[in-house]
Design a protein around this motif. Structure first.
Motif, mmCIF file in Angstrom:
data_model
loop_
_atom_site.group_PDB
_atom_site.id
_atom_site.type_symbol
_atom_site.label_atom_id
_atom_site.label_comp_id
_atom_site.label_asym_id
_atom_site.label_seq_id
_atom_site.Cartn_x
_atom_site.Cartn_y
_atom_site.Cartn_z
ATOM 1 N N SER A 159 0.821 -1.215 0.000
ATOM 2 C CA SER A 159 0.000 0.000 0.000
ATOM 3 C C SER A 159 0.857 1.269 0.000
ATOM 4 O O SER A 159 0.503 2.272 -0.628
ATOM 5 N N LYS A 160 2.000 1.230 0.686
ATOM 6 C CA LYS A 160 2.874 2.411 0.701
ATOM 7 C C LYS A 160 3.496 2.654 -0.668
ATOM 8 O O LYS A 160 3.749 3.808 -1.046
ATOM 9 N N MET A 161 3.757 1.582 -1.406
ATOM 10 C CA MET A 161 4.296 1.744 -2.748
ATOM 11 C C MET A 161 3.251 2.380 -3.671
ATOM 12 O O MET A 161 3.577 3.189 -4.549
ATOM 13 N N GLU A 162 1.990 2.018 -3.452
ATOM 14 C CA GLU A 162 0.900 2.614 -4.228
ATOM 15 C C GLU A 162 0.807 4.108 -3.941
ATOM 16 O O GLU A 162 0.535 4.908 -4.856
ATOM 17 N N VAL A 163 1.050 4.503 -2.694
ATOM 18 C CA VAL A 163 1.036 5.928 -2.348
ATOM 19 C C VAL A 163 2.135 6.662 -3.101
ATOM 20 O O VAL A 163 1.914 7.758 -3.651
ATOM 21 N N LEU A 164 3.328 6.070 -3.159
ATOM 22 C CA LEU A 164 4.450 6.697 -3.863
ATOM 23 C C LEU A 164 4.187 6.794 -5.358
ATOM 24 O O LEU A 164 4.638 7.729 -6.019
ATOM 25 N N ASP A 165 3.442 5.824 -5.891
ATOM 26 C CA ASP A 165 3.110 5.832 -7.319
ATOM 27 C C ASP A 165 2.268 7.057 -7.669
ATOM 28 O O ASP A 165 2.417 7.646 -8.741
ATOM 29 N N ALA A 166 1.375 7.428 -6.783
ATOM 30 C CA ALA A 166 0.609 8.677 -6.913
ATOM 31 C C ALA A 166 -0.110 8.804 -8.251
ATOM 32 O O ALA A 166 -0.049 9.847 -8.906
ATOM 33 N N ASP A 167 -0.795 7.740 -8.662
ATOM 34 C CA ASP A 167 -1.545 7.800 -9.913
ATOM 35 C C ASP A 167 -2.808 8.647 -9.787
ATOM 36 O O ASP A 167 -3.219 9.317 -10.740
ATOM 37 N N ASP A 168 -3.443 8.611 -8.628
ATOM 38 C CA ASP A 168 -4.731 9.279 -8.462
ATOM 39 C C ASP A 168 -4.598 10.750 -8.101
ATOM 40 O O ASP A 168 -5.421 11.577 -8.494
ATOM 41 N N GLU A 169 -3.568 11.086 -7.338
ATOM 42 C CA GLU A 169 -3.349 12.479 -6.953
ATOM 43 C C GLU A 169 -1.862 12.699 -6.711
ATOM 44 O O GLU A 169 -1.122 11.759 -6.406
ATOM 45 N N PRO A 170 -1.373 13.937 -6.876
ATOM 46 C CA PRO A 170 0.063 14.209 -6.742
ATOM 47 C C PRO A 170 0.604 13.829 -5.367
ATOM 48 O O PRO A 170 -0.103 13.942 -4.359
ATOM 49 N N LEU A 171 1.836 13.378 -5.350
ATOM 50 C CA LEU A 171 2.511 13.084 -4.088
ATOM 51 C C LEU A 171 2.814 14.399 -3.375
ATOM 52 O O LEU A 171 3.238 15.376 -4.006
ATOM 53 N N VAL A 172 2.610 14.412 -2.061
ATOM 54 C CA VAL A 172 2.834 15.629 -1.276
ATOM 55 C C VAL A 172 3.875 15.346 -0.203
ATOM 56 O O VAL A 172 3.830 14.307 0.465
ATOM 57 N N ASP A 173 4.842 16.264 -0.049
ATOM 58 C CA ASP A 173 5.898 16.049 0.947
ATOM 59 C C ASP A 173 5.451 16.525 2.326
ATOM 60 O O ASP A 173 4.305 16.955 2.529
ATOM 61 N N SER A 174 6.369 16.467 3.295
ATOM 62 C CA SER A 174 6.032 16.781 4.686
ATOM 63 C C SER A 174 5.760 18.269 4.904
ATOM 64 O O SER A 174 5.211 18.655 5.949
ATOM 65 N N GLN A 175 6.130 19.096 3.908
ATOM 66 C CA GLN A 175 5.877 20.533 4.008
ATOM 67 C C GLN A 175 4.611 20.947 3.267
ATOM 68 O O GLN A 175 4.292 22.130 3.172
ATOM 69 N N GLY A 176 3.918 19.951 2.714
ATOM 70 C CA GLY A 176 2.683 20.256 1.996
ATOM 71 C C GLY A 176 2.885 20.616 0.540
ATOM 72 O O GLY A 176 1.940 21.041 -0.141
ATOM 73 N N THR A 177 4.109 20.435 0.024
ATOM 74 C CA THR A 177 4.398 20.752 -1.375
ATOM 75 C C THR A 177 4.062 19.558 -2.257
ATOM 76 O O THR A 177 4.502 18.432 -1.985
ATOM 77 N N ALA A 178 3.317 19.792 -3.301
ATOM 78 C CA ALA A 178 2.928 18.719 -4.217
ATOM 79 C C ALA A 178 3.977 18.550 -5.306
ATOM 80 O O ALA A 178 4.653 19.510 -5.696
ATOM 81 N N ALA A 179 4.123 17.338 -5.789
ATOM 82 C CA ALA A 179 5.088 17.044 -6.849
ATOM 83 C C ALA A 179 4.629 17.649 -8.167
ATOM 84 O O ALA A 179 3.473 17.489 -8.569
ATOM 85 N N TYR A 180 5.535 18.335 -8.838
ATOM 86 C CA TYR A 180 5.248 18.931 -10.144
ATOM 87 C C TYR A 180 5.102 17.857 -11.212
ATOM 88 O O TYR A 180 4.274 17.973 -12.117
ATOM 89 N N ARG A 181 5.930 16.804 -11.090
ATOM 90 C CA ARG A 181 5.906 15.699 -12.051
ATOM 91 C C ARG A 181 5.635 14.386 -11.321
ATOM 92 O O ARG A 181 6.023 14.213 -10.172
ATOM 93 N N ASP A 182 4.974 13.469 -12.005
ATOM 94 C CA ASP A 182 4.841 12.101 -11.503
ATOM 95 C C ASP A 182 6.032 11.323 -12.027
ATOM 96 O O ASP A 182 6.195 11.155 -13.244
ATOM 97 N N ILE A 183 6.899 10.840 -11.136
ATOM 98 C CA ILE A 183 8.116 10.167 -11.596
ATOM 99 C C ILE A 183 8.197 8.713 -11.133
ATOM 100 O O ILE A 183 9.193 8.036 -11.390
ATOM 101 N N VAL A 184 7.159 8.221 -10.448
ATOM 102 C CA VAL A 184 7.212 6.872 -9.871
ATOM 103 C C VAL A 184 6.191 5.956 -10.542
ATOM 104 O O VAL A 184 5.042 6.353 -10.775
ATOM 105 N N GLN A 185 6.626 4.741 -10.850
ATOM 106 C CA GLN A 185 5.738 3.693 -11.339
ATOM 107 C C GLN A 185 5.931 2.465 -10.454
ATOM 108 O O GLN A 185 7.059 2.011 -10.251
#
Length: 337
Positions: A159-185
């Motif tokens: 499940s954590k790997m699915e979170v990193l994949d971020a297909d449904d919504e952008p990945l967000v870091d601990s500061q609340g910044t969203a990823a500009y690009r999806d780079i994980v599969q």
């Protein structure tokens, strides 16, 4: 399972690499001789100066050697499992590659950019989710040429790997910044491999890479270069190459070719050969030294040749073949008339 994943997934992605040299790292190892209690980003070949190995076989051999070292020495696998150190290493290399490219195009606009893929094989355990999300978002937002393929081996909770994949919504870091690009599969290897469909596994592995690459070039306004001219064209034979050894015309491209059903499409080509494609997408193979082309993968040709030789050897061992050989050994039968 890990070896299987290395071999299968590795051969899918390796076809896009030119020199077949790969840095290989491991994470989670306790080495008593090292000052650090646990190594989270060690060179898997145990060469401190150079982590690179040649080919997918080299990666697999480095893994086997590491496993053997664990069973025969005092080093032992050890937690916690951290992803961030490996991601930082890959991010640094990709960042340096981008800097070199941006510098090179100042003097040579036809310089081609390099794109990097980090392949991570895991059982699903991760103990630095916060730091991993932070570094992935940082890599994504610095817009460097890197994608990450995470391969989940086994039947654990991914499940954590699915979170990193971020297909449904952008990945967000601990500061609340969203990823500009999806780079994980993320690839659940056992689940997809169970279908025994190589084309499906290849599609799932490479599914997001083209879009991730395009997001990199678009971010830096990198314009496409003119296509590199093939070393030799399968559609334009010269007079010396238009016939085979028996003087017969070479066959045209197979009409019923199905690229998704081609088991050799992603197989690495032997040294001295390159794979090219016709305008309509059919692969063909170029012998660089002889500058000759063929439709069949060189390894497939060698494989079929071995089968034929075995069949002929079996046939030669039959009673009928022995009788025929004995008869022929008498020479020209007409001399007995």
């Amino acid at each position: 399972a890990y070896q299987h994943a290395i071999r299968i997934i590795g051969n899918i992605v390796s076809i896009y690499d030119t020199d077949q040299m790969y840095p290989v790292w491991g994470f989670g190892l306790n080495v008593p001789s090292e000052a650090t209690a646990v190594l989270h980003d060690f060179n898997l070949n145990f060469n401190k100066e150079n982590p690179e190995v040649h080919g997918i076989h080299g990666i697999e051999q480095a893994y086997v050697n590491a496993v053997n070292a664990i069973s025969t020495t005092t080093i032992i696998p050890s937690g916690p499992t951290f992803f961030a150190p490996i991601l930082k290493k890959a991010g640094f290399l990709a960042g340096e590659s981008h800097k070199e490219y941006m510098k090179a195009i100042q003097t040579n606009p036809n310089t081609r950019p390099e794109y990097h893929i980090l392949l991570m094989i895991t059982d699903g355990v991760i103990d630095d989710m916060k730091q991993t999300k932070d570094i992935i978002v940082r890599i994504a937002n610095t817009k460097i040429p890197l994608s990450v393929i995470i391969v989940g081996v086994g039947n654990e909770d991914f499940s954590k790997m699915e979170v990193l994949d971020a297909d449904d919504e952008p990945l967000v870091d601990s500061q609340g910044t969203a990823a500009y690009r999806d780079i994980v599969q993320f690839i659940p290897f056992n689940k997809i491999a169970a279908a025994n469909d190589m084309s499906l596994l290849a599609r799932e592995t490479l599914h997001e890479i083209p879009a991730q690459f395009m997001s990199y070039v678009d971010a830096h306004n990198i314009e496409p270069l003119a296509p590199a001219k093939a070393k030799y064209s399968a559609n334009e034979y010269d007079a010396g190459d238009s016939k085979d050894e028996d003087g017969k015309e070479l066959e045209a491209a197979p009409i019923d070719y199905n690229i998704q059903a081609d088991p050799w499409l992603n197989a690495p080509v032997p040294p001295g050969w390159t794979r090219e494609f016709t305008d309509d997408g059919k692969p063909y193979y170029v012998n660089d030294s002889e500058q000759k082309t063929q439709w069949d993968h060189p390894a497939a040709v060698a494989f079929l040749k071995k089968i034929k030789e075995k069949e002929e050897a079996a046939k030669a061992g039959s009673v009928e073949a022995q009788a025929a050989n004995a008869f022929d050994s008498f020479g020209d039968w007409a001399s007995f008339e």
